[in-house]
Design an enzyme around this catalytic site. Sequence first.
Site, short mmCIF file in Angstrom:
data_model
loop_
_atom_site.label_atom_id
_atom_site.label_comp_id
_atom_site.label_asym_id
_atom_site.label_seq_id
_atom_site.Cartn_x
_atom_site.Cartn_y
_atom_site.Cartn_z
N ASP A 217 -27.48 -31.21 3.42
CA ASP A 217 -26.75 -32.36 2.42
C ASP A 217 -26.30 -31.77 1.69
OD1 ASP A 217 -26.16 -35.10 1.02
OD2 ASP A 217 -27.52 -36.08 2.49
N GLY A 243 -25.40 -28.02 1.23
CA GLY A 243 -23.32 -27.60 1.66
C GLY A 243 -22.60 -28.97 2.43
N PHE A 245 -20.36 -31.26 4.50
CA PHE A 245 -20.10 -31.47 6.08
C PHE A 245 -18.46 -30.91 6.26
CE2 PHE A 245 -22.12 -35.98 5.51
CZ PHE A 245 -20.29 -36.27 5.10
N HIS A 263 -19.55 -44.02 8.91
CA HIS A 263 -19.61 -45.77 8.39
C HIS A 263 -19.26 -45.35 6.64
CE1 HIS A 263 -22.83 -47.92 6.52
NE2 HIS A 263 -23.22 -46.27 6.05
C1 LIG Z 1 -25.92 -43.56 3.31
S1 LIG Z 1 -26.24 -42.06 3.42
C2 LIG Z 1 -27.18 -41.61 4.74
C3 LIG Z 1 -28.48 -40.35 4.48
C4 LIG Z 1 -29.35 -40.30 5.54
N1 LIG Z 1 -28.80 -39.56 6.93
C5 LIG Z 1 -29.85 -41.83 5.77
O1 LIG Z 1 -28.96 -42.68 6.72
O2 LIG Z 1 -31.27 -42.25 5.40
C6 LIG Z 1 -24.58 -40.28 3.56
C7 LIG Z 1 -25.43 -39.31 3.15
O3 LIG Z 1 -24.64 -38.10 3.42
C8 LIG Z 1 -24.24 -37.35 1.77
N2 LIG Z 1 -23.18 -36.65 1.64
C9 LIG Z 1 -21.93 -37.82 1.35
N3 LIG Z 1 -20.46 -36.79 1.52
C10 LIG Z 1 -21.77 -35.43 1.86
C11 LIG Z 1 -20.93 -34.29 1.75
N4 LIG Z 1 -19.60 -33.85 1.59
N5 LIG Z 1 -21.33 -33.27 3.23
C12 LIG Z 1 -23.25 -33.47 3.20
N6 LIG Z 1 -22.95 -34.51 3.07
C13 LIG Z 1 -22.65 -35.85 2.10
C14 LIG Z 1 -24.80 -38.23 0.61
O4 LIG Z 1 -25.11 -37.46 0.30
C15 LIG Z 1 -25.70 -38.71 1.66
O5 LIG Z 1 -26.59 -37.93 2.05
#
Ligand SMILES: C[S@@+](CC[C@H](N)C(=O)[O-])C[C@H]1O[C@@H](n2cnc3c(N)ncnc32)[C@H](O)[C@@H]1O
Length: 357
Positions: A217, A243, A245, A263
């Site tokens: 994340d 990093g 994604f 989503h």
């Molecule tokens: C809605 S949350 C879901 C977190 C986890 N997967 C869960 O369901 O409990 C979205 C996640 O995507 C991460 N995120 C957003 N942009 C990102 C990026 N460019 N690279 C990596 N992670 C990212 C956020 O920090 C967050 O933790």
Amino acid sequence: MRHQGGRTAAAKERGLGVGAQTPASTLLKICMGLRASQALFVAVKLGIADLLAHGAMTSDELATATGTHAPSLRRLMRALVALGVFTEIENDRFSLAPSGELLRSGSPGSQRSAVLFLVGAVRWGCWSDLLGSVRSGEAAADRVLGMPLFDYYACHQEESLIHDEAMGAFSTAFATALLEVYDLSRYRCAVDVGGGSGQFLAEILRAHPQLAGVLYDLPHVVARATPVLTAAGVNDRCTVEAGSFFETVPTGGDLYLLKNITHDWDDTRAEAILSKCRKVMSVHATLLVLDRLLPDRAECGRNVDAYLIDLEMLTLAPSGRERTRREMEMLFSHAGFALTNVLATASSLCIFEGRPA
Ligand SMILES: C[S@@+](CC[C@H](N)C(=O)[O-])C[C@H]1O[C@@H](n2cnc3c(N)ncnc32)[C@H](O)[C@@H]1O
């Protein structure tokens, strides 16, 4: 009384039991949602449930402990008694109802952080400009927060923490729901892409001692992972990588998990994330996207939460959206995956299984 009785009889005659829904009451019930959720939020913000955990209290005592205006706090408490959160055990003396128990911090199954997250300033502000998003198709978050959602979290640690804690609170139930219907025993290394502070991956690793994990994340998010992984006793089997994604995804997994990720993004960006996964996955690896499944056609009373979360995604993220099976299939296909299975779970999330095409 006679008048009320007459109205009740008239309602019964029209086939409407007392309290039954009429077309007008359906609309009013929808309007009441925001009032009920704000009342709940204020009680959580004030820590009322933690105070009542030590025994019943009057509104004066609660007001002294919370630094609030006693007569107004009493009105809040009465409303939440009516909503089933607290109980008025005697005149102006309040205790916790079973739902109120779940608002205590740190209690098993606590929903405290979920309430702070779902009704707090970020979501509340973004919903207040839903009209702007419906008019423009653009995220209200950019206008209301002054920047994209995840940039906002990166520079507002308190809100970011509430987000992560809420995701963690939901994760235990989601992990159980996944494990009930999907066998992970043949996998060796699970990469949780956008895995937050690790609560979900920790649950998966705890249930499967043969699995190693990689949590991935943004840097400010994974910085909070070590205590979570240590508390779950899986720290020695889990590496943490920071990093984006959109740039790269960790290599070496035979299972890639994306829960509540696609989503958040429009098709172009969601496809870009899946393509990054595809690039590092062997042909034998599996992709599991965990998100809501929208049916092809909306029906009264069905999938209400999924449609409302879909609207929330519209307000929060650049064209974030829930998807139908067909839409997810297209997304998978454009990123080089075949959608091999869609499994319902006991939670609101479905499992979309993909394999390299
Ligand atoms: C809605 S949350 C879901 C977190 C986890 N997967 C869960 O369901 O409990 C979205 C996640 O995507 C991460 N995120 C957003 N942009 C990102 C990026 N460019 N690279 C990596 N992670 C990212 C956020 O920090 C967050 O933790």
